[in-house]
Each structure stands twice: as C-alpha cells, then as structure tokens.
Design a protein around this motif. Structure first.
Motif, PDB file in Angstrom:
ATOM      1  N   ALA A   1      50.153  32.623  36.417  1.00  0.00           N
ATOM      2  CA  ALA A   1      51.349  32.242  35.665  1.00  0.00           C
ATOM      3  C   ALA A   1      51.012  31.823  34.243  1.00  0.00           C
ATOM      4  O   ALA A   1      51.843  31.948  33.334  1.00  0.00           O
ATOM      5  CB  ALA A   1      52.079  31.099  36.384  1.00  0.00           C
ATOM      6  N   SER A   2      49.777  31.335  34.030  1.00  0.00           N
ATOM      7  CA  SER A   2      49.375  30.895  32.689  1.00  0.00           C
ATOM      8  C   SER A   2      48.615  31.966  31.925  1.00  0.00           C
ATOM      9  O   SER A   2      48.224  31.739  30.779  1.00  0.00           O
ATOM     10  CB  SER A   2      48.514  29.638  32.792  1.00  0.00           C
ATOM     11  N   GLY A   3      48.364  33.139  32.513  1.00  0.00           N
ATOM     12  CA  GLY A   3      47.687  34.208  31.803  1.00  0.00           C
ATOM     13  C   GLY A   3      46.638  34.872  32.676  1.00  0.00           C
ATOM     14  O   GLY A   3      46.333  34.407  33.788  1.00  0.00           O
ATOM     15  N   PRO A   4      46.041  35.983  32.210  1.00  0.00           N
ATOM     16  CA  PRO A   4      44.988  36.667  32.968  1.00  0.00           C
ATOM     17  C   PRO A   4      43.737  35.795  33.066  1.00  0.00           C
ATOM     18  O   PRO A   4      43.546  34.863  32.284  1.00  0.00           O
ATOM     19  CB  PRO A   4      44.725  37.942  32.163  1.00  0.00           C
ATOM     20  N   LEU A   5      42.876  36.108  34.023  1.00  0.00           N
ATOM     21  CA  LEU A   5      41.667  35.330  34.248  1.00  0.00           C
ATOM     22  C   LEU A   5      40.529  35.827  33.364  1.00  0.00           C
ATOM     23  O   LEU A   5      40.538  36.959  32.879  1.00  0.00           O
ATOM     24  CB  LEU A   5      41.252  35.416  35.717  1.00  0.00           C
ATOM     25  N   GLU A   6      39.524  34.968  33.180  1.00  0.00           N
ATOM     26  CA  GLU A   6      38.314  35.345  32.468  1.00  0.00           C
ATOM     27  C   GLU A   6      37.546  36.388  33.287  1.00  0.00           C
ATOM     28  O   GLU A   6      37.676  36.465  34.515  1.00  0.00           O
ATOM     29  CB  GLU A   6      37.421  34.125  32.237  1.00  0.00           C
ATOM     30  N   ALA A   7      36.725  37.191  32.598  1.00  0.00           N
ATOM     31  CA  ALA A   7      35.984  38.271  33.268  1.00  0.00           C
ATOM     32  C   ALA A   7      35.092  37.723  34.384  1.00  0.00           C
ATOM     33  O   ALA A   7      34.990  38.313  35.463  1.00  0.00           O
ATOM     34  CB  ALA A   7      35.159  39.052  32.253  1.00  0.00           C
ATOM     35  N   HIS A   8      34.443  36.569  34.141  1.00  0.00           N
ATOM     36  CA  HIS A   8      33.561  36.006  35.166  1.00  0.00           C
ATOM     37  C   HIS A   8      34.356  35.604  36.406  1.00  0.00           C
ATOM     38  O   HIS A   8      33.905  35.817  37.539  1.00  0.00           O
ATOM     39  CB  HIS A   8      32.812  34.795  34.595  1.00  0.00           C
ATOM     40  N   ASP A   9      35.542  35.017  36.221  1.00  0.00           N
ATOM     41  CA  ASP A   9      36.377  34.624  37.358  1.00  0.00           C
ATOM     42  C   ASP A   9      36.843  35.843  38.143  1.00  0.00           C
ATOM     43  O   ASP A   9      36.895  35.820  39.377  1.00  0.00           O
ATOM     44  CB  ASP A   9      37.583  33.822  36.876  1.00  0.00           C
ATOM     45  N   VAL A  10      37.188  36.923  37.448  1.00  0.00           N
ATOM     46  CA  VAL A  10      37.612  38.149  38.132  1.00  0.00           C
ATOM     47  C   VAL A  10      36.441  38.752  38.912  1.00  0.00           C
ATOM     48  O   VAL A  10      36.609  39.253  40.026  1.00  0.00           O
ATOM     49  CB  VAL A  10      38.179  39.162  37.121  1.00  0.00           C
ATOM     50  N   TYR A  11      35.250  38.684  38.315  1.00  0.00           N
ATOM     51  CA  TYR A  11      34.048  39.187  39.004  1.00  0.00           C
ATOM     52  C   TYR A  11      33.802  38.409  40.293  1.00  0.00           C
ATOM     53  O   TYR A  11      33.521  39.002  41.350  1.00  0.00           O
ATOM     54  CB  TYR A  11      32.853  39.078  38.068  1.00  0.00           C
ATOM     55  N   GLN A  12      33.913  37.069  40.228  1.00  0.00           N
ATOM     56  CA  GLN A  12      33.736  36.251  41.427  1.00  0.00           C
ATOM     57  C   GLN A  12      34.829  36.547  42.458  1.00  0.00           C
ATOM     58  O   GLN A  12      34.556  36.602  43.662  1.00  0.00           O
ATOM     59  CB  GLN A  12      33.768  34.768  41.044  1.00  0.00           C
ATOM     60  N   LEU A  13      36.071  36.743  41.989  1.00  0.00           N
ATOM     61  CA  LEU A  13      37.166  37.087  42.890  1.00  0.00           C
ATOM     62  C   LEU A  13      36.872  38.397  43.612  1.00  0.00           C
ATOM     63  O   LEU A  13      37.000  38.491  44.841  1.00  0.00           O
ATOM     64  CB  LEU A  13      38.472  37.194  42.091  1.00  0.00           C
ATOM     65  N   ALA A  14      36.482  39.420  42.868  1.00  0.00           N
ATOM     66  CA  ALA A  14      36.203  40.724  43.473  1.00  0.00           C
ATOM     67  C   ALA A  14      35.061  40.641  44.472  1.00  0.00           C
ATOM     68  O   ALA A  14      35.134  41.190  45.580  1.00  0.00           O
ATOM     69  CB  ALA A  14      35.877  41.735  42.368  1.00  0.00           C
ATOM     70  N   GLN A  15      33.998  39.943  44.094  1.00  0.00           N
ATOM     71  CA  GLN A  15      32.819  39.863  44.957  1.00  0.00           C
ATOM     72  C   GLN A  15      33.111  39.105  46.244  1.00  0.00           C
ATOM     73  O   GLN A  15      32.822  39.584  47.352  1.00  0.00           O
ATOM     74  CB  GLN A  15      31.684  39.185  44.192  1.00  0.00           C
TER      75      GLN A  15
END
Length: 566
Positions: free
Chosen positions: A157-171
C-alpha cells in the motif's frame, strides 16, 4: 493480544474459488475489501457455492469455549457456511485463530483432512495448524496468531518493495512451496493476503491447503497454479500493480488490451533479473513473456532459477552527516566586542640561574661528595666479589635436561560485537534482553517464556535461541553457555548462521555442536572448527523451574553468559 489484526489470522475472504484467474470479489464479514479476480465462475462452481451456502455457519458468540480450552473472542469473517475467529488458548495463554463450520457442511471432511496434513508438515515458513477437531457437530481448525506480522497487501500500500526484499520474498516463498509440494500439499490461494512478513524479516505463508479446502477449490495442475501465484506476488512487489487487467488486493491492474508487460517496462529502476524471474513464473497457456529463458512451471524449477541468479545484497545504510557547527554572530564579528584594555607593563624580575645562589652552591657540592663516596664503596665491593669467585673451587658443570613438556595451545575467546533473538517462527521470547548474555555480568540474563509441556519444546515450539555477531568470520570450535535453571534437562545446539537477522530454519544451517546438561553450565566441543561470523545458540529442551517475578512455574530456561571460542 486483544488487538484485532487480520495479518495474524488466516481469514477466509469472499473471493471466487479459482486461484488468481477466477472472478469474484466482495467484502469480508468485518467490512474490509478483499480480492477481485479475473475470470467468471463456471456453472458447476456457482452450483457448488450455492449448495454450501445453504448450510448456515454455527451460531456461536464471543466467550464460547471449544474443548474447554479455546475461548472465542471476535468473529472476523462469517460467510459461505463457515466463520473465522480470533480466540485465546487458555491452557497455553496465547492468542490463536480458529475456523468453524458445521459437521454436516459438504466441505467439512476435506477441511479436516487438509488441516491435519498441513499440521504434519511442521515447516516454520508456514503459519502452523495447531489443532483440527470434530466435536458436538462442529468442525474447527486452530492455527497460529501472529500479531507482529504484516500482510504483503499492507506493505504494498505504501509502494513497491526494495530489490533485496523481493529477492528474499521469492527465495523463501518458492522454497516453502517446493517443500510443501514434495509432501503432496498445495496452497491454490496464494495471494498478497496469504503472505506475511514478521518483525524479524522472515516471510511466512498462511492457509496452506486449508484455505482451498474451505472454498472447495481443486485444480488439475496444483504446482503450476502455485508457481503462477508466486510470479504474481513478485510482479506486484516489483511494480505495485496486479499482473492482470482487473484490480485486486488494493492494486491497480494492467491496462486493458495490452497483455502481460514485463515489470521493468511498467516501472523504471526495476531489477532486471527479478523482472525476468517474475515473467518466467507467470506462464500463460504454456508460454511466457520472457523470450530469453524457459518458463518455470513448478516451485522446484523456480528455486533452481533463483539459485542461478547473482545474490542481491541489502542496500547500504545511508549515512547522514551532522550539520556544520554554526558560530554565533557575536563570535563571527567584532560587533559588541569590548575594546582591548591596555595597562602599564610592570617590570619583570628575572630569577637567577638554578643553583647559582649561596644555598644552591652548598647543596651542589654536598651532592657531589655523596656520589664520589658511593662510587668508591661500590668499586671496593665489586673487587672483593671477584677475588672470592677466583679463589672458590670450581664445581663440575651439570647439564639440565630441557623441559620437553608440550604446552597445549590456548583457545582464544572471541569477542561478541552484537546479538539478536533468533525466532524463525516470528514469536520472540525476550528480545530486549539479549545483551545481558555477553555483558560479563553473570547476574543478568535473557529468559524464555514458561511452557506447559517439556522438557522438549516441540511440537508447539521448535526451539528458542539467540544469534551472535563476532564482527568478522572466525573459527568456532567450542562454547560455554551459563544457564540460570538446573534440572532435567537442557539441550543446547550451536549453528553457523548467515546474518544477524537470519530467518533460515536451523535445519538448513551448518551444525557446529550440541550438548545436554542437568546443571547450570553447558559446554560444547565441536569435532572440527567451523568458520563463520554469526553463531546461533539454540535451546530445544528446557527443565522444569519454579515461578518467579517474571513468569509462572513451568518448563523454561535463561542464559546468563555466553562465551564462544575458536
């Protein structure tokens, strides 16, 4: 505990029964807008939903107790013949979530089977099912409540995530779903409302198998469905857009008629590798928008694709320089400064050179005489000693055997530069007092909560512990852990972690050693040293201890002093 948190309970919503590609959308029983999907329901699905709606949800109220243990507190959802509640487990004194439906509900048997299968998995990356029971013509499923976790919906809701956070999410999500599918379990409703991030940064999935069973969802290719759902999560985290034409989960959909656009074409600055990874997971009729790589159709393939990517490191902390020191106007200029005062110069009396007075001369000659006398006496004593040594009979020289005792090398004690509580299940024990375990004061300590069952904490808790930072990579081969409570019994395990805020389960870490003790000291000696910067001290068994000012009697332990050696 009494605060309401939809991020903490696995609340069923009013969306359709097809995951990601089905159309529904309305609102939950608590008035919050939920998901909208992208395709109409089939006639068979509509008939199935209508038949289940004919069975009314059990008419229960706040304060009702299940199994004389679970006290219902607040109804969060009531629809389609079942309801979801926030409740309190009075036996363990903790908040839980509960799903309720009548025993004659057409999906009651499948919900029970799904809940019991999910409970057997025991993977801490999923919100755990704690109980699944049928009694008094009611079927209920009890699961964890995570008050410190936040839905991905709220994060986006506050914006897209940082690349590192998306990487951790995917992994983490892809590894979790791959483990679930290896056990024959699937999710089928993996969306931003089913993914949570805990206060320690770990990503967790709720509603494994149970959400789909509550909604009566069944598909021909569950692995493909869950993999596409992970791709949609990555797409949303990178762009803050839902990768379909209809809006959903508070996110705007893609422009109609344009098809699936790569995330790096939707928003500037998107990580190229993560953009391509999302497109490889979003397979559409067997094809993918990524023309360079083959599509990923199972969570295992997605895990391998992530492993082949270069690791994305967290962003460097931004250093803000302190503001420059500003002088006052009085110091900067001469305005208001008093005029220098000039006074007549008094004559300066120059003292005579040292020891040039009459008294000084007498003192100088006296000291010189004493030095001459001391020198003469010393010379006489030295000469007398040399003559006695010359006249003394010579003694045969005896050779002393060399000391061949091999001293054992001392093991260095590493300095601990920082620590944090290690809680992979997102439920810390006493995070604010971890510094007491390496402050050099044995009277201070970090303590766990008091548990009803023991000494083994599982299955309610896999363990409790602390991760320590040594400041740099060092060899760790031994440890000494001071404990507060003795008794049967304390088991301590030592692991090498990857970071201070690691959410990786201990089963995936390299084990250094283990020890079991009945006293207040646990000593661990590893077979070989392990090189690491971060070390996890993990308690899996704790003794029975009496109550004190902080907690009641039960199975618990406290760490007073930790020393790590190499």
């Amino acid at each position: 505990m009494a605060d309401r948190s939809t991020a903490a309970v696995d609340v069923a919503d009013t969306s359709g029964e097809e995951p990601l590609t089905a159309k529904a959308g309305a609102s939950t029983g608590d008035g919050k807008s939920r998901e909208r999907d992208t395709a109409p329901q089939s006639t068979e699905e509509t008939d199935r939903a209508g038949s289940s709606a004919a069975v009314s949800a059990p008419e229960l109220h706040s304060g009702h107790k299940l199994a004389r243990r679970y006290r219902l507190e607040e109804c969060l959802t009531r629809l389609d013949g079942f309801s979801s509640w926030r409740a309190v487990d009075e036996k363990l004194r903790r908040a839980v979530g509960v799903h309720l439906l009548p025993a004659e509900h057409p999906r009651a048997r499948s919900v029970l089977a799904a809940a019991r299968s999910a409970a057997l998995l025991g993977d801490p990356r999923f919100v755990q099912v704690l109980d699944a029971v049928e009694e008094d013509e009611i079927v209920y499923v009890v699961h964890e409540w995570l008050p410190d976790a936040t839905e991905l919906t709220a994060l986006l809701a506050s914006g897209p995530l940082e690349a590192h956070d998306v990487y951790q999410l995917a992994q983490q999500i892809s590894q979790a779903m791959a483990a679930a599918h290896r056990e024959g379990l699937s999710h089928l409703r993996l969306n931003p409302g089913a993914v949570l991030r805990t206060s320690t940064g770990q990503w967790r999935v709720r509603g494994l198998a149970v959400n789909a069973a509550l909604r009566g969802i069944d598909v021909d290719s569950p692995q493909r469905t869950d993999t596409e759902a992970i791709g949609a999560l990555l797409y949303a985290a990178l762009t803050q857009r839902w990768p379909y034409e209809d809006d959903a989960y508070g996110l705007s959909g893609l422009p109609k008629g344009m098809g699936l656009i790569a995330p790096d074409q939707v928003r500037a600055g998107v990580h190229r590798g993560l953009s391509e990874l999302a497109m490889r997971a979003l397979v559409n009729d067997g094809s993918t928008a990524s023309r360079q790589e083959s599509p990923c159709t199972t969570p295992d393939e997605l895990v391998r694709a992530i492993a082949e990517m270069p690791r994305i490191r967290p962003p460097e902390p931004v250093f803000t320089a302190p503001p420059e020191y500003q002088r006052t106007s009085y110091q900067q200029g001469s305005y208001g400064r008093p005029a220098p005062h000039t006074a007549p110069t008094a004559p300066v009396v120059v003292p005579p050179p040292p020891l040039q007075t009459r008294t000084g001369k007498v003192l100088k000659w006296g000291v010189a005489a004493l030095l001459i006398a001391a020198l003469g006496l010393g010379s006489w004593q030295l000469a007398d000693a040399l003559m006695m040594e010359r006249d003394a009979p010579k003694q045969p020289e005896t050779s002393q055997p060399a000391d061949t005792t091999d001293e054992k090398p001392k093991i260095a004690t590493h300095k601990i530069t920082g620590a944090a509580e290690y809680a992979p299940d997102g439920s810390p024990q006493n995070a604010d007092s971890v510094g007491n375990t390496y402050d050099g004061d044995s009277s201070t300590y970090w303590r766990s909560r008091s548990f009803v069952d023991g000494p083994r904490l599982a299955p309610y808790k896999q363990g409790v512990g602390i991760v320590y930072d040594l400041g740099a990579e060092k060899d760790v081969s031994a440890a000494s852990i001071g404990l507060r409570y003795a008794g049967d019994r304390t088991t301590v395990e030592l692991y090498a972690a990857d970071s201070l805020s690691s959410g990786t389960p201990v089963g995936s870490m390299k084990k250094i050693g283990t020890a079991t003790t009945q006293s207040t000291t646990a000593k661990i000696d590893a077979k070989e040293a392990v090189t690491t910067r971060y070390v996890v001290v993990w308690l899996t068994h704790v003794p029975q201890a009496p109550g004190d000012q902080y907690s009641g009697s039960g199975y618990k332990q406290a760490i007073t002093d930790v020393k790590l050696r190499g």
